[in-house]
Design a protein around this motif. Structure first.
Motif, short mmCIF file in Angstrom:
data_model
loop_
_atom_site.label_atom_id
_atom_site.label_comp_id
_atom_site.label_asym_id
_atom_site.label_seq_id
_atom_site.Cartn_x
_atom_site.Cartn_y
_atom_site.Cartn_z
N LEU A 358 0.83 -1.21 0.00
CA LEU A 358 0.00 0.00 0.00
C LEU A 358 0.86 1.26 0.00
O LEU A 358 0.57 2.24 -0.70
CB LEU A 358 -0.93 0.00 1.22
CG LEU A 358 -2.16 -0.92 1.13
CD1 LEU A 358 -2.80 -1.09 2.51
CD2 LEU A 358 -3.18 -0.36 0.14
N ASN A 359 1.94 1.24 0.79
CA ASN A 359 2.86 2.38 0.81
C ASN A 359 3.56 2.58 -0.53
O ASN A 359 3.77 3.70 -0.98
CB ASN A 359 3.91 2.19 1.92
CG ASN A 359 3.33 2.39 3.30
OD1 ASN A 359 2.47 3.25 3.50
ND2 ASN A 359 3.78 1.62 4.28
N ILE A 360 3.93 1.47 -1.15
CA ILE A 360 4.58 1.52 -2.47
C ILE A 360 3.61 2.12 -3.50
O ILE A 360 3.99 2.95 -4.32
CB ILE A 360 5.05 0.11 -2.90
CG1 ILE A 360 6.23 -0.33 -2.01
CG2 ILE A 360 5.45 0.07 -4.37
CD1 ILE A 360 6.58 -1.80 -2.11
N LYS A 361 2.35 1.70 -3.45
CA LYS A 361 1.34 2.23 -4.36
C LYS A 361 1.17 3.74 -4.15
O LYS A 361 1.15 4.52 -5.12
CB LYS A 361 0.00 1.52 -4.12
CG LYS A 361 -1.14 2.08 -4.96
CD LYS A 361 -2.46 1.40 -4.63
CE LYS A 361 -3.62 2.05 -5.39
NZ LYS A 361 -4.91 1.38 -5.12
N LYS A 362 1.09 4.18 -2.89
CA LYS A 362 0.91 5.61 -2.59
C LYS A 362 2.10 6.43 -3.10
O LYS A 362 1.93 7.52 -3.64
CB LYS A 362 0.75 5.82 -1.08
CG LYS A 362 -0.62 5.39 -0.55
CD LYS A 362 -0.72 5.64 0.96
CE LYS A 362 -2.10 5.26 1.49
NZ LYS A 362 -2.21 5.48 2.95
#
Length: 371
Positions: A358-362
């Motif tokens: 999720l952090n990578i996507k953000k």
């Protein structure tokens, strides 16, 4: 219309006479490459203090050696010319600081050579391919090459188990429409299973190498007991090579035809971390896991498949703290490798890999907004 390239790889079945010419070409290409490298290395050592003289120094060509070694005329001259081009590329990469100094080739290197299309000297005709010095070679063409694709060059190679392959590079014109990015997914590299995505799905990558490890170990032990160079040793070497090839083919099929295709079909952009896989494979206890994972191959497939459809592969900085950061509130904390759940004071309790994804996507979305 922009020019695009695509390669098609097929199995070849040369006759004994054709196979002999192919292997002779491998040897001649390796010989010429090493001779040119030796001369250029000597020139470099003599003139490295004088950069201007080094730039003006004349480089050897394959034609120079044909006078002294008549047998070089027996093989495809374009294959020898491509050996020179490959050496030139290696030198340029070295001087730009992108690679180490070129190394000499030996029989343990990949056995291959490349030839180019000149005056229709390469053609596919009814289950055969016409090649310089080889004439018509039987081909197992499992897929058609579109008629609008123009053949530019061919690379002939031999696997360690003695199988022959040809990679046909084609050129075609296609207008790639850049997609309006709406659906984005983040992938967190997983040592055990390839990746976990930002939607909580796992790749469930079968450990092909691990599955074959016991059988491979038995065959390798049998190989070690045989006299090197003997007929039985060579038969056993081929058995080992076939097992290794099977693992490689299983891995390639899973990564190319399944996972990368699924992601490219569903999403407009895929975000990953720019990881140092070589460094990770050398880390304690991670060598076989990283090697079996095939992450580098997977990301290469993703890149070209996304590019073909006007979509994007986004690589974020490998030092981005995706594991330490809470995907809900953005606060950061240290987390041990043994902790499989990310728990935050804001109330978030989530699988650590999904949290990272999720952090990578953000971060990828943030990058897209600023790019």
């Amino acid at each position: 219309m922009a020019k695009q390239n695509k390669a098609y790889k097929f199995r070849m079945y040369p006759t004994d006479e054709q196979a002999l010419v192919i292997r002779k070409t491998f040897g001649c290409v390796r010989f010429v490459y090493n001779r040119m490298l030796a001369e250029r290395k000597e020139t470099y050592e003599n003139l490295k203090e004088d950069k201007e003289a080094l730039k003006k120094a004349k480089h050897p060509t394959p034609a120079k050696y044909k006078k002294e070694f008549e047998w070089l005329k027996e093989v495809d001259s374009l294959a020898l010319a491509n050996a020179q081009l490959n050496l030139d590329k290696a030198y340029k990469a070295f001087f730009k600081g992108n690679a180490k100094f070129p190394k000499f080739k030996n029989k343990r290197h990949k056995q291959s050579y490349t030839t180019n299309v000149v005056n229709r000297n390469i053609q596919i005709l009814g289950g055969h391919i016409k090649l310089p010095k080889l004439k018509m070679v039987k081909l197992k063409q499992h897929r058609e090459i579109p008629s609008e694709h123009i053949i530019k060059s061919c690379t002939i190679s031999m696997s360690s188990s003695g199988k022959y392959y040809i990679s046909i590079l084609t050129e075609y014109e296609k207008e790639i429409e850049i997609k309006n990015i709406q659906n984005v997914v983040g992938l967190d590299f997983a040592m055990n299973g390839l990746f976990v995505d930002s939607e909580g799905k796992k790749a469930n990558y079968p450990k092909f190498f691990r599955q074959m490890l016991d059988k491979l170990a038995i065959e390798q032990r049998r190989l070690s007991r045989k006299k090197k160079g003997s007929s039985n040793w060579n038969k056993q070497r081929i058995r080992v090579a076939k097992l290794q090839e099977k693992v490689a083919n299983q891995r390639k099929n899973f990564l190319l035809h399944h996972k990368s295709k699924e992601l490219v079909t569903e999403f407009d952009a895929v975000v990953i971390e720019d990881l140092d896989m070589k460094g990770m494979s050398q880390a304690l206890k991670f060598g076989k896991s990283v090697a079996d994972n095939g992450w580098g191959m997977f990301t290469s497939f993703l890149h070209y498949k996304l590019k073909e459809q006007g979509k994007q592969l986004i690589k974020i900085d490998k030092w981005f703290p995706s594991t330490k950061t809470c995907s809900n509130c953005g606060s950061a904390k240290e987390i041990k490798l043994s902790e499989r759940t990310y728990q935050c004071t804001c109330g978030l309790s989530l699988d650590r890999d999904v949290n990272s994804a999720l952090n990578i996507k953000k971060e990828g979305i943030r990058w897209l907004a600023t790019a």
